[in-house]
Design an enzyme around this catalytic site. Structure first.
Site, mmCIF file in Angstrom:
data_model
loop_
_atom_site.group_PDB
_atom_site.id
_atom_site.type_symbol
_atom_site.label_atom_id
_atom_site.label_comp_id
_atom_site.label_asym_id
_atom_site.label_seq_id
_atom_site.Cartn_x
_atom_site.Cartn_y
_atom_site.Cartn_z
ATOM 1 N N ARG A 133 0.831 -1.199 0.000
ATOM 2 C CA ARG A 133 0.000 0.000 0.000
ATOM 3 C C ARG A 133 0.863 1.246 0.000
ATOM 4 N NH1 ARG A 133 1.721 3.275 4.094
ATOM 5 N NH2 ARG A 133 1.147 2.659 6.203
ATOM 6 N N GLU A 232 -7.001 7.816 7.381
ATOM 7 C CA GLU A 232 -5.913 8.578 8.014
ATOM 8 C C GLU A 232 -5.340 9.604 7.038
ATOM 9 O OE1 GLU A 232 -1.428 7.717 9.682
ATOM 10 O OE2 GLU A 232 -3.023 6.342 10.288
ATOM 11 N N ARG A 236 -5.395 5.996 0.622
ATOM 12 C CA ARG A 236 -4.541 4.832 0.842
ATOM 13 C C ARG A 236 -4.862 3.849 -0.275
ATOM 14 N NH1 ARG A 236 -2.651 3.816 6.269
ATOM 15 N NH2 ARG A 236 -1.604 5.737 6.901
ATOM 16 N N CYS A 278 0.868 11.345 8.983
ATOM 17 C CA CYS A 278 1.775 10.837 10.008
ATOM 18 C C CYS A 278 3.213 10.851 9.494
ATOM 19 C CB CYS A 278 1.394 9.418 10.416
ATOM 20 S SG CYS A 278 2.415 8.766 11.765
ATOM 21 N N THR A 280 5.614 9.041 10.134
ATOM 22 C CA THR A 280 6.178 7.705 9.918
ATOM 23 C C THR A 280 5.957 7.234 8.490
ATOM 24 O OG1 THR A 280 4.177 6.508 10.599
ATOM 25 C CG2 THR A 280 5.747 7.105 12.330
ATOM 26 N N ARG A 287 4.216 0.638 2.230
ATOM 27 C CA ARG A 287 4.227 -0.393 3.264
ATOM 28 C C ARG A 287 3.877 -1.715 2.597
ATOM 29 N NH1 ARG A 287 0.780 -2.945 7.056
ATOM 30 N NH2 ARG A 287 1.952 -3.606 8.887
ATOM 31 N N ARG A 316 3.657 -6.496 13.585
ATOM 32 C CA ARG A 316 2.392 -6.117 14.210
ATOM 33 C C ARG A 316 1.545 -7.359 14.441
ATOM 34 N NH1 ARG A 316 0.262 -0.840 10.731
ATOM 35 N NH2 ARG A 316 2.093 0.479 11.010
ATOM 36 N N GLU A 321 -1.758 -2.524 13.508
ATOM 37 C CA GLU A 321 -1.188 -1.754 14.611
ATOM 38 C C GLU A 321 -2.053 -1.823 15.857
ATOM 39 O OE1 GLU A 321 1.210 2.487 14.959
ATOM 40 O OE2 GLU A 321 -0.365 2.252 13.463
#
Length: 363
Positions: A133, A232, A236, A278, A280, A287, A316, A321
């Site tokens: 993703r 988020e 995505r 974010c 990160t 990812r 994870r 998460e």
């Protein structure tokens, strides 16, 4: 001169933030926010605002102040926040992204050669599913804490139009949450397709306002390419399928991202690459992950941790998460996304997963 209502509100907000910051300092929090937000830096940044959307330090750190068990504790309320609050973001980014210093810049996009990727588990003994993703933000809009209801609706409309242009393997249907029955939402969540509301870290960051307005999911006909809208991040985009064929999953994601990019402009900076909510997820935002069953290796927590650290992997629970493993199944992905190319991120993940399988076979 008497203060007006606006000045009083600002003073109240600053006082509340001062009190919350003092609690953070006195806590045993292990967050990167606590590690790097010194009193001196706090005083320097606490009254600054971003020029376009007026984001404040509180917009950046409110989740970390409310959740003292945060790992990071900070989000970017708009693209400009990374520059306005650079002393704090730069320090946290350098720590999380393993030395990406303020002097560095992210390399240009490079998908790389697809033939470099293989089926990681051709006999289907260990890998249950593979997904790749990436996150994207649409140019001209803030991120969640500063988005209005109209912003959510506008982005959803832009994406509805963009999805109509997808053809072939990518063609499918966009489903807004506002028109999706609860039972269908729950089924898609259970099948690991759809995001869900309620993450307390995102809620504290004001990422769930106006829910479910402007949120939804695009699914192609085979449910192997999907796009989350306004979860988020603005977008995505996810490619996924059962088994371990990383090459095919990566190929499909690239085709989907390129097709959507022809319809909308993505936010990108020379220093950080693609910009996201974010820190990160900056840079490639890639990812690549597998759901993998490794009961023998996972029984040795220290060995599992050592392998993950050596190959820059993130481990994870089964449902992602902040969840636990179920029946020895883990969600394992590349941790590094910034300072390397998309191709390098995928190679790093592939090498790490192959090593994990090799160790599991030897135990």
């Amino acid at each position: 001169m008497a203060q007006g209502p606006k000045e009083c509100r600002v003073k109240c907000v600053l006082r509340a933030m001062d009190e919350a910051y003092a609690r953070l300092l006195q806590s045993d929090s292990k967050s990167l926010l606590k590690k790097y937000l010194t009193q001196e830096m706090y005083n320097e940044l606490k009254e600054k605002r971003t020029p376009t959307f007026g984001s404040t330090l509180l917009d950046c750190i409110q989740s970390g102040l409310m959740n003292l068990d945060s790992g990071i504790g900070i989000y970017a309320p708009d693209p400009e926040a990374y520059a306005v609050f650079a002393p704090l973001f730069d320090a946290i980014i350098q720590d999380y992204h393993l030395g990406f210093s303020p002097a560095q810049t992210h390399p240009p996009l490079e998908w790389g050669e697809l033939t470099a990727f293989q089926n990681l588990d051709p006999e289907n003994k260990y890998i249950i599913s593979t997904r790749v993703r990436c996150g994207r933000s649409i140019e001209g809009y803030p991120f969640n804490p500063c988005m209005t209801e109209d912003h959510y609706k506008e982005i959803e409309q832009k994406m509805t139009n963009a999805f109509q242009g997808l053809g072939g393997e990518l063609s499918g249907t966009y489903r807004p949450l506002t028109k999706m029955p609860k039972c269908e939402q729950e089924r898609l969540i259970d099948d690991h397709y759809l995001f869900k509301e309620g993450d307390r870290f995102l809620k504290a960051a004001k990422a769930c306002r106006f829910w479910p307005v402007g949120r939804g999911i695009f699914l192609n006909k085979d449910k192997t390419f999907l796009t989350w809208v306004n979860e988020e991040d603005h977008l995505r985009m996810i490619s996924m399928e059962p088994g371990g064929d990383l090459g095919n999953v990566y190929r499909r994601m690239i085709e989907g991202v390129n097709a959507i990019q022809q319809q909308v402009n993505f936010s990108r900076s020379e220093r950080f690459g693609f910009l996201t909510f974010c820190p990160t997820n900056l840079g490639t935002t890639i990812r690549a992950s597998v759901h993998i069953k490794v009961p023998k290796l996972s029984a040795d927590k220290e060995k599992m941790k050592s392998v993950a650290e050596t190959h820059h992997l993130q481990v994870r629970g089964t449902r992602g998460e902040h969840t636990e493993s179920e029946e020895g199944i883990y969600d394992i992905s590349n941790k590094r996304r910034l300072g390397l190319t998309e191709f390098q991120a995928l190679k790093e993940m592939q090498e790490g997963i192959l090593e994990i399988i090799k160790i599991e076979q030897s135990l």
